[in-house]
Design an enzyme around this catalytic site. Structure first.
Site, PDB file in Angstrom:
ATOM      1  N   HIS A   1     -19.362   7.260  63.071  1.00  0.00           N
ATOM      2  CA  HIS A   1     -20.877   7.616  63.786  1.00  0.00           C
ATOM      3  C   HIS A   1     -20.694   7.810  65.201  1.00  0.00           C
ATOM      4  CE1 HIS A   1     -20.381   3.068  63.877  1.00  0.00           C
ATOM      5  NE2 HIS A   1     -20.952   3.254  64.778  1.00  0.00           N
TER       6      HIS A   1
ATOM      7  N   HIS B   1     -23.301   7.774  68.634  1.00  0.00           N
ATOM      8  CA  HIS B   1     -24.378   7.173  69.438  1.00  0.00           C
ATOM      9  C   HIS B   1     -25.064   8.389  70.213  1.00  0.00           C
ATOM     10  CE1 HIS B   1     -23.481   2.831  68.105  1.00  0.00           C
ATOM     11  NE2 HIS B   1     -22.384   3.297  68.173  1.00  0.00           N
TER      12      HIS B   1
HETATM   13  P1  DGP Z   1     -20.767   0.411  66.525  1.00  0.00           P
HETATM   14  O1  DGP Z   1     -19.797   0.261  65.085  1.00  0.00           O
HETATM   15  O2  DGP Z   1     -19.992  -0.410  67.686  1.00  0.00           O
HETATM   16  O3  DGP Z   1     -20.743   1.822  66.965  1.00  0.00           O
HETATM   17  O4  DGP Z   1     -22.095  -0.210  66.433  1.00  0.00           O
HETATM   18  C1  DGP Z   1     -22.835   0.082  65.311  1.00  0.00           C
HETATM   19  C2  DGP Z   1     -24.375   0.501  65.642  1.00  0.00           C
HETATM   20  O5  DGP Z   1     -25.060   0.600  64.307  1.00  0.00           O
HETATM   21  C3  DGP Z   1     -25.108  -0.704  66.540  1.00  0.00           C
HETATM   22  O6  DGP Z   1     -25.609   0.171  67.470  1.00  0.00           O
HETATM   23  C4  DGP Z   1     -26.079  -1.094  65.607  1.00  0.00           C
HETATM   24  C5  DGP Z   1     -26.168  -0.382  64.624  1.00  0.00           C
HETATM   25  N1  DGP Z   1     -26.399  -0.947  63.141  1.00  0.00           N
HETATM   26  C6  DGP Z   1     -25.837  -2.061  62.739  1.00  0.00           C
HETATM   27  N2  DGP Z   1     -26.500  -2.185  61.352  1.00  0.00           N
HETATM   28  C7  DGP Z   1     -27.445  -1.114  61.024  1.00  0.00           C
HETATM   29  C8  DGP Z   1     -28.162  -0.905  60.143  1.00  0.00           C
HETATM   30  O7  DGP Z   1     -28.369  -1.400  59.051  1.00  0.00           O
HETATM   31  N3  DGP Z   1     -29.091   0.058  60.360  1.00  0.00           N
HETATM   32  C9  DGP Z   1     -29.291   0.893  61.473  1.00  0.00           C
HETATM   33  N4  DGP Z   1     -30.267   1.933  61.325  1.00  0.00           N
HETATM   34  N5  DGP Z   1     -28.197   0.804  62.564  1.00  0.00           N
HETATM   35  C10 DGP Z   1     -27.424  -0.414  62.297  1.00  0.00           C
END
Ligand code: DGP
Length: 140
Positions: free
Chosen positions: A104, A106
């Site tokens: 993913h 950001h």
């Molecule tokens: P990273 O794997 O370090 O890029 O971080 C994961 C990102 O995803 C973090 O910014 C928080 C977000 N996140 C975690 N769980 C969920 C979820 O269930 N739904 C959404 N929309 N975002 C999430």
């Protein structure tokens, strides 16, 4: 260390429609939705539909459409929030800060003099996420 793809991760579950997300965009290659722990107003995630753990194991054919979608969402968030700039971030493996193991990107609107909030910090009010998603959708 086991660096394989596990389809029980939370973004795979969102892609399968098993758990909700506040969507702003989707096409054949990606979905984009609001980050529940935003590091800034309008923080959006672009998630390729094709499974990969992160950038390191992604198929090259996945990356082109993903970055094209990142560009599209970056333009929309900049317009939606009248931002001064946009930060793109992407993490690979826990040592880098990755916590969800499905590739993913950001996309975070930035404003002069405003620092990013901590990564994976505080949960945002779902109503605020909904309102921000509407602004982004209107700017697409
Ligand atoms: P990273 O794997 O370090 O890029 O971080 C994961 C990102 O995803 C973090 O910014 C928080 C977000 N996140 C975690 N769980 C969920 C979820 O269930 N739904 C959404 N929309 N975002 C999430």
């Amino acid at each position: 260390m086991n660096e394989t793809y596990d389809d029980s991760n939370i973004f795979a579950r969102i892609l399968r429609g098993e758990i909700p997300s506040t969507r702003v965009y989707e096409d054949d290659h990606v979905i984009a939705f609001m980050d529940v722990m935003p590091q800034g107003e309008g923080h959006t995630l672009v998630v390729p539909r094709a499974p990969s753990r992160n950038l390191l194991d992604a198929a090259p054919e996945t990356l082109g459409p993903s970055i094209a979608a990142v560009q599209k969402i970056a333009g929309a968030v900049k317009k939606a929030f009248a931002a001064d700039g946009v930060t793109i971030m992407q993490f690979n493996e826990p040592a880098s800060g990755q916590s969800v193991f499905h590739l993913h990107f950001h996309v975070i609107p930035r404003f002069e003099g405003v620092a990013l909030k901590p990564h994976s910090g505080k949960m945002e009010d779902p109503e605020v996420l909904k309102q921000n998603a509407e602004k982004i959708k209107a700017a697409l």
